[in-house]
Scaffold this active site. Sequence first.
Site, PDB file in Angstrom:
ATOM      1  N   ARG A 140      26.561  41.334  25.789  1.00  0.00           N
ATOM      2  CA  ARG A 140      26.456  40.357  26.964  1.00  0.00           C
ATOM      3  C   ARG A 140      25.091  41.190  27.502  1.00  0.00           C
ATOM      4  NH1 ARG A 140      31.095  44.232  30.240  1.00  0.00           N
ATOM      5  NH2 ARG A 140      29.944  42.415  31.913  1.00  0.00           N
ATOM      6  N   THR A 156      37.051  50.405  43.529  1.00  0.00           N
ATOM      7  CA  THR A 156      37.475  50.399  42.336  1.00  0.00           C
ATOM      8  C   THR A 156      37.771  49.032  41.295  1.00  0.00           C
ATOM      9  OG1 THR A 156      38.251  51.326  40.193  1.00  0.00           O
ATOM     10  CG2 THR A 156      39.393  50.744  42.372  1.00  0.00           C
ATOM     11  N   LYS A 185      36.184  49.866  26.025  1.00  0.00           N
ATOM     12  CA  LYS A 185      37.492  49.765  26.496  1.00  0.00           C
ATOM     13  C   LYS A 185      38.066  48.730  27.080  1.00  0.00           C
ATOM     14  CE  LYS A 185      34.326  51.119  30.744  1.00  0.00           C
ATOM     15  NZ  LYS A 185      34.412  49.607  31.362  1.00  0.00           N
ATOM     16  N   ASP A 186      36.739  47.936  26.773  1.00  0.00           N
ATOM     17  CA  ASP A 186      37.108  46.409  26.612  1.00  0.00           C
ATOM     18  C   ASP A 186      37.443  45.429  25.969  1.00  0.00           C
ATOM     19  OD1 ASP A 186      35.404  46.966  29.438  1.00  0.00           O
ATOM     20  OD2 ASP A 186      33.842  46.035  28.766  1.00  0.00           O
ATOM     21  N   CYS A 233      45.016  44.855  31.169  1.00  0.00           N
ATOM     22  CA  CYS A 233      44.119  45.517  32.404  1.00  0.00           C
ATOM     23  C   CYS A 233      45.173  45.303  33.177  1.00  0.00           C
ATOM     24  CB  CYS A 233      43.340  45.417  32.529  1.00  0.00           C
ATOM     25  SG  CYS A 233      42.896  43.260  33.044  1.00  0.00           S
ATOM     26  N   THR A 290      25.423  46.560  40.489  1.00  0.00           N
ATOM     27  CA  THR A 290      26.158  45.173  41.548  1.00  0.00           C
ATOM     28  C   THR A 290      26.783  46.227  42.634  1.00  0.00           C
ATOM     29  OG1 THR A 290      25.953  43.138  40.356  1.00  0.00           O
ATOM     30  CG2 THR A 290      27.856  43.274  42.009  1.00  0.00           C
ATOM     31  N   ARG A 291      28.016  47.056  41.601  1.00  0.00           N
ATOM     32  CA  ARG A 291      28.701  48.125  42.387  1.00  0.00           C
ATOM     33  C   ARG A 291      28.413  48.648  43.079  1.00  0.00           C
ATOM     34  NH1 ARG A 291      33.643  48.961  37.684  1.00  0.00           N
ATOM     35  NH2 ARG A 291      33.006  46.745  36.892  1.00  0.00           N
ATOM     36  N   SER A 313      39.487  48.650  38.551  1.00  0.00           N
ATOM     37  CA  SER A 313      40.545  49.410  37.926  1.00  0.00           C
ATOM     38  C   SER A 313      41.420  49.637  38.506  1.00  0.00           C
ATOM     39  CB  SER A 313      40.177  50.351  36.719  1.00  0.00           C
ATOM     40  OG  SER A 313      40.974  51.502  36.396  1.00  0.00           O
ATOM     41  N   LEU A 314      43.137  49.108  37.655  1.00  0.00           N
ATOM     42  CA  LEU A 314      43.803  49.627  38.110  1.00  0.00           C
ATOM     43  C   LEU A 314      44.218  50.933  37.534  1.00  0.00           C
ATOM     44  CD1 LEU A 314      46.435  46.757  37.734  1.00  0.00           C
ATOM     45  CD2 LEU A 314      46.028  47.508  39.999  1.00  0.00           C
ATOM     46  N   ARG A 315      44.006  51.623  36.362  1.00  0.00           N
ATOM     47  CA  ARG A 315      44.254  53.258  36.318  1.00  0.00           C
ATOM     48  C   ARG A 315      42.999  53.646  37.302  1.00  0.00           C
ATOM     49  NH1 ARG A 315      40.689  56.819  34.293  1.00  0.00           N
ATOM     50  NH2 ARG A 315      38.964  54.809  34.335  1.00  0.00           N
ATOM     51  N   ARG A 316      42.304  53.150  38.037  1.00  0.00           N
ATOM     52  CA  ARG A 316      41.215  54.310  38.826  1.00  0.00           C
ATOM     53  C   ARG A 316      42.150  54.662  40.266  1.00  0.00           C
ATOM     54  NH1 ARG A 316      36.119  52.309  36.371  1.00  0.00           N
ATOM     55  NH2 ARG A 316      35.006  53.748  35.110  1.00  0.00           N
ATOM     56  N   SER A 343      24.251  42.355  31.402  1.00  0.00           N
ATOM     57  CA  SER A 343      24.371  42.955  32.032  1.00  0.00           C
ATOM     58  C   SER A 343      23.352  43.434  31.513  1.00  0.00           C
ATOM     59  CB  SER A 343      25.539  43.304  32.135  1.00  0.00           C
ATOM     60  OG  SER A 343      25.861  44.392  31.456  1.00  0.00           O
ATOM     61  N   ARG A 363      34.372  44.518  42.061  1.00  0.00           N
ATOM     62  CA  ARG A 363      33.567  43.496  40.641  1.00  0.00           C
ATOM     63  C   ARG A 363      31.953  43.955  40.365  1.00  0.00           C
ATOM     64  NH1 ARG A 363      36.284  39.989  38.133  1.00  0.00           N
ATOM     65  NH2 ARG A 363      34.956  40.328  37.220  1.00  0.00           N
TER      66      ARG A 363
END
Length: 316
Positions: free
Chosen positions: A16, A130, A86-87, A251, A157-158, A132-135, A18, A152
């Site tokens: 990617r 965040t 993790k992706d 996810c 960007t974040r 992430s659903l986990r976070r 980024s 996102r």
Amino acid sequence: MNASTRPPAACVIATRESRLALWQAQHIQQRLQAQGLQATLLGMTTRGDQILDRSLSKVGGKGLFVKELEAALADGRAHLAVHSLKDVPMELPAGFALACVPERGNPHDAFVSNHYARLEDLPEGAVVGTSSLRRQVLLQHLRPDLRIEPLRGNLDTRLRKLDEGQFSAIVLAAAGLERLQLARRIRMQFTPEQMLPAAGQGALGIEVLAAQPHTPQAQQLQTALQALSHLPTWLATAAERAVSRALGGSCSVPLAAHAVWAEAPDTLWLRAAWGDPQGQRPLVQVQASAAIATLAQAQALGEQVAQLLRQAGAQV
């Protein structure tokens, strides 16, 4: 031409575009070049990079970050792809394989804020971002009074959205900040007891075609990738990923899984947590350990922990 005069093998690394993804690909590129391979980068934009107005769980999951890279492998434009582990989906498409997992970086989550030093310092109702659903579920467990909003975009960007005042704080992977020389933005690093990491967090995964051509160049690449692999990391992340795979592996499942090597010889300690995004059920946390020497044993431990989660009330 004998081996001493044969030019070094050349390979193309799909990545990617980024800034963090390029750092990761360049890191692998440098390590391959140190082993005598010529390596170039093929930068690509994925669907996951393009769709920023919806959460990943609603648009196809983290596999959106790897499909275009896999297409480059399949049509011969690239020989390997570098991913944040993790992706990487828990089940790779037919014809693809993980060639190696290098030594893991920092697996933990980071609290980032311009005005607050710790999560505990946030006022009631503060907005935390965040992706992430986990976070989300772990933050809700720690501070049910906070507003958790989707965040996102790539790492820069974040951080920009935080700096613009859209959030009081955001939660990011510490490894990404450290790799881009942005560790100064970390106000607090969560302990695993506070926020258990995602499966594979902090590690890289190198993906290749499962069936490699029988050429000297392909053999040289395979040998180089084997040298990059770090068995303790691969076994630990295999156990983590097995938990996620057994519970649906996407996810859209609010799941954490993190393994560490214990002081006892060859003993892997695996912890996992599941939370309800709606906040209607309590957080479920389990753990188990076993002597681990093979990928099959690591995966068996992960499956055992997944079963413990189900027995404790995790629903997927």
